[in-house]
Design an enzyme around this catalytic site. Structure first.
Site, mmCIF file in Angstrom:
data_model
loop_
_atom_site.group_PDB
_atom_site.id
_atom_site.type_symbol
_atom_site.label_atom_id
_atom_site.label_comp_id
_atom_site.label_asym_id
_atom_site.label_seq_id
_atom_site.Cartn_x
_atom_site.Cartn_y
_atom_site.Cartn_z
ATOM 1 N N PRO A 26 46.474 38.527 40.284
ATOM 2 C CG PRO A 26 48.232 38.591 38.770
ATOM 3 C CD PRO A 26 47.198 39.451 39.412
ATOM 4 C CG ASN A 27 49.098 33.381 40.444
ATOM 5 O OD1 ASN A 27 48.554 32.423 39.900
ATOM 6 N ND2 ASN A 27 49.985 34.132 39.829
ATOM 7 N NE ARG A 36 51.125 33.138 44.715
ATOM 8 C CZ ARG A 36 51.165 34.445 44.598
ATOM 9 N NH1 ARG A 36 50.194 35.177 45.123
ATOM 10 N NH2 ARG A 36 52.136 35.021 43.965
ATOM 11 C CE1 TYR A 41 53.014 36.361 48.449
ATOM 12 C CE2 TYR A 41 53.386 34.197 47.476
ATOM 13 C CZ TYR A 41 53.588 35.566 47.477
ATOM 14 O OH TYR A 41 54.374 36.152 46.506
ATOM 15 C CG ASN A 59 48.206 42.127 46.855
ATOM 16 O OD1 ASN A 59 49.062 42.302 45.983
ATOM 17 N ND2 ASN A 59 48.363 41.241 47.823
ATOM 18 C CB ALA A 68 52.694 38.938 39.261
ATOM 19 C CD GLU A 105 51.727 49.168 45.848
ATOM 20 O OE1 GLU A 105 52.079 50.369 46.010
ATOM 21 O OE2 GLU A 105 52.393 48.351 45.197
ATOM 22 C CG HIS A 116 52.520 44.383 47.939
ATOM 23 N ND1 HIS A 116 52.144 43.813 46.741
ATOM 24 C CD2 HIS A 116 52.711 45.694 47.701
ATOM 25 C CE1 HIS A 116 52.132 44.758 45.814
ATOM 26 N NE2 HIS A 116 52.470 45.907 46.369
ATOM 27 N NE ARG A 175 58.867 37.704 48.099
ATOM 28 C CZ ARG A 175 57.802 37.175 47.482
ATOM 29 N NH1 ARG A 175 56.617 37.760 47.615
ATOM 30 N NH2 ARG A 175 57.921 36.092 46.754
HETATM 31 C C1 DQA Z 1 52.390 40.059 46.479
HETATM 32 C C2 DQA Z 1 53.873 40.223 46.114
HETATM 33 C C3 DQA Z 1 54.092 40.081 44.625
HETATM 34 O O1 DQA Z 1 55.468 40.225 44.306
HETATM 35 C C4 DQA Z 1 53.637 38.712 44.147
HETATM 36 O O2 DQA Z 1 53.760 38.602 42.740
HETATM 37 C C5 DQA Z 1 52.259 38.378 44.589
HETATM 38 C C6 DQA Z 1 51.816 38.752 45.937
HETATM 39 C C7 DQA Z 1 52.146 40.071 48.000
HETATM 40 O O3 DQA Z 1 50.990 40.202 48.394
HETATM 41 O O4 DQA Z 1 53.095 39.928 48.774
HETATM 42 O O5 DQA Z 1 51.513 37.726 43.875
HETATM 43 O O6 DQA Z 1 51.663 41.145 45.922
#
Ligand code: DQA
Length: 143
Positions: A9-10, A17, A22, A73, A76, A97, A99, A106
């Protein structure tokens, strides 16, 4: 080798964003980087992005017997989803995985990943390069 790259998501809103966190590059730029890297490594790649947990679970289930490796990835859902963990465990496809940010430094609620136990490695804090690192690792792993 067939690789599935899943973004949660997002991540479709990259660029817009929280660019300080990011980065300023958008999701299209991330897809282009993944596609170029796949071509360089001789991989066939499918990119999948969804804002819905169940759709991500469906995509992981459908990967069984089709894909050799997964880069995910979960965004959230990293911090909430036992369903994604269980799906990855069920299909048992080598998964890395990724990020963009370093979730270990964080907010406390981001420091735990439900998904990590199903992954051969977690790469975080390297921005877009983390996807390239994950793909290189899986290319080596699946040799
Ligand atoms: C994320 C880190 C997550 O905590 C966050 O909710 C994201 C992006 C990252 O790529 O740093 O949406 O996965």
């Amino acid at each position: 080798m067939k690789l599935l790259v899943i973004n949660g998501p997002n991540l479709n809103l990259l660029g817009l964003r929280e660019p300080d966190l990011y980065g300023k590059q958008d999701y299209k730029a991330l897809c282009a980087l993944v596609e170029d890297t796949a071509a360089r490594l001789g991989m066939e790649v499918k990119l999948f992005q969804s804002n819905h947990e169940g759709s991500i679970v469906d995509e992981i289930q459908a990967a069984y017997g089709v894909f050799d490796a997964i880069v995910i990835n979960p965004a959230a859902y990293t911090h909430t989803s036992v369903a994604i963990l269980d799906a990855l465990k069920a299909v048992s496809i080598p998964t890395v995985e990724v990020h963009l940010t370093d979730i270990r430094t964080r907010e406390a609620f981001r420091q735990h990943s439900y998904v990590s136990p199903a992954c051969i490695k977690t790469i975080c804090g390297h921005g877009f390069d983390g996807y390239v690192m994950a793909m290189e690792l899986l290319a080596e792993h699946c040799k």
